[in-house]
Motif scaffolding. Structure first.
Motif, short mmCIF file in Angstrom:
data_model
loop_
_atom_site.label_atom_id
_atom_site.label_comp_id
_atom_site.label_asym_id
_atom_site.label_seq_id
_atom_site.Cartn_x
_atom_site.Cartn_y
_atom_site.Cartn_z
N LEU A 183 -16.50 -18.26 34.50
CA LEU A 183 -16.63 -16.58 35.45
C LEU A 183 -17.77 -17.52 35.42
N GLN A 184 -18.68 -17.79 36.13
CA GLN A 184 -20.50 -18.40 36.33
C GLN A 184 -20.57 -18.63 38.13
N THR A 185 -19.43 -18.18 38.82
CA THR A 185 -20.30 -18.44 40.26
C THR A 185 -21.10 -17.47 40.79
N THR A 186 -21.69 -17.73 41.45
CA THR A 186 -22.90 -16.89 41.91
C THR A 186 -21.77 -15.89 43.15
N ALA A 187 -20.74 -15.59 43.02
CA ALA A 187 -19.99 -15.17 44.66
C ALA A 187 -19.42 -13.78 44.22
N ASN A 188 -18.67 -12.61 44.32
CA ASN A 188 -18.89 -11.86 44.53
C ASN A 188 -17.63 -11.73 43.83
N ILE A 189 -17.14 -11.30 42.25
CA ILE A 189 -15.52 -11.62 41.54
C ILE A 189 -14.81 -10.64 41.77
N ILE A 190 -13.51 -10.24 42.26
CA ILE A 190 -13.02 -9.31 41.82
C ILE A 190 -11.46 -9.68 41.21
N LEU A 191 -11.06 -9.78 39.86
CA LEU A 191 -10.16 -9.78 38.97
C LEU A 191 -8.80 -8.98 39.35
N THR A 192 -8.15 -9.27 39.40
CA THR A 192 -6.90 -8.55 39.82
C THR A 192 -5.14 -8.47 38.21
N PRO A 193 -5.75 -8.43 37.37
CA PRO A 193 -5.19 -9.14 36.84
C PRO A 193 -3.61 -7.72 36.47
N HIS A 194 -2.33 -7.88 36.52
CA HIS A 194 -1.44 -6.58 35.27
C HIS A 194 -2.13 -6.78 33.47
#
Length: 280
Positions: A142-153
């Motif tokens: 997960l190397q993107t410079t964008a804001n990252i939101i992960l939504t796993p169960h």
């Protein structure tokens, strides 16, 4: 762990300015759906639109265009097989949500990589469902410079973090999230879902078993996308989206044994109006 209260809705959901146009409320790209799981794309994009996103584009398989155009005429559609059109959409949207109903085909893997390789600092990427499975199986950083939101169960988080469900306690979750991406935000979907961001951990105390229905996670992803598009990326914005989703679910559960995602989506504008009052 901090408990997220209803006050977060008053804090985040603000009245719209009298002079507004659709460009003020976010451009959202949803990359979702497949031959088997077209409904996921519909629920996710419908939730984003009902949450107030100004412009929503759905990148999906063309055989689902008619269903989307009939069910959600407000959404635009593009063929996610068209690499040029997809890249243009990735670059031109502020929020990209990818994964609902996408599957794990080679095409889907290419879509996940295209998003992570082409998003920048001023964008937000929401990784959900199939996208999380692909990242775990392919070991995609997960190397993107964008804001990252992960939504796993919890099962998806187990694959991503290598933490058994019994090991998914606050400290372990924070540590493993930091290893994946120290600036990512994690929404861990469970009974009393939790949010992790930097050194902060919080949870909701709303939600009910009537919401244990297919498509509920797709709907949450759409609400998060719509909120981030309008109100900007922040911990508070995601907390408000998560709380609203379950708050509406609880109200519906008072009279309904099963709470359908489509029923939650229908109520979103009404509840947002309630909490956006200038007199709050």
């Amino acid at each position: 762990m901090e408990k997220i209260s209803k006050n977060i809705l008053n804090q985040v959901i603000t009245p719209r300015e009298p002079e507004s146009y659709k460009g003020n409320y976010g451009k959202v790209l949803i990359i979702a759906g497949s031959t088997q799981f077209g409904g996921a794309a519909i629920m996710c994009s419908s939730a984003a639109i009902h949450s107030g996103a100004g412009l929503v584009t759905v990148a999906t398989t063309p055989e689902k265009f008619t269903a989307i155009n009939v069910k959600i005429p407000e959404a635009m559609t593009i063929d996610y097989h068209d690499k040029k059109a997809l890249l243009t959409a990735i670059i031109n949207n502020q929020v990209i949500a990818i994964g609902p109903g996408l599957g794990t085909s080679n095409i889907a893997k290419g879509l996940v990589k295209a998003v992570l390789n082409n998003t920048k600092t001023d964008q937000t990427v929401i990784l959900d469902a199939s996208a999380l499975t692909i990242i775990a199986e392919e070991k995609i950083p997960l190397q993107t410079t964008a804001n990252i939101i992960l939504t796993p169960h919890q099962g998806e988080w187990q694959r991503l973090s290598n933490l058994a469900i019994t090991e998914q306690i606050e400290l372990n979750n924070q540590t493993n999230l930091h290893e994946l991406n120290p600036d990512a935000l994690l929404v861990l979907k469970k009974h009393q879902s939790e949010i992790y961001y930097h050194d902060q951990a919080s949870k909701i105390t709303v939600g009910n078993p009537g919401m244990a229905t297919g498509g509920m996670g797709d709907t949450l992803t759409g609400i998060i996308a719509g909120f981030v598009g309008q109100f900007g990326f922040s911990l508070e914005t995601v907390q408000a989206a998560l709380f609203l989703h379950s708050e509406i679910g609880d109200k519906l559960n008072e009279k309904n044994y099963v709470v359908l995602p489509s029923s939650i989506i229908e109520k979103i504008p009404k509840y947002m109006a309630k909490f956006s009052s200038r007199d709050k």
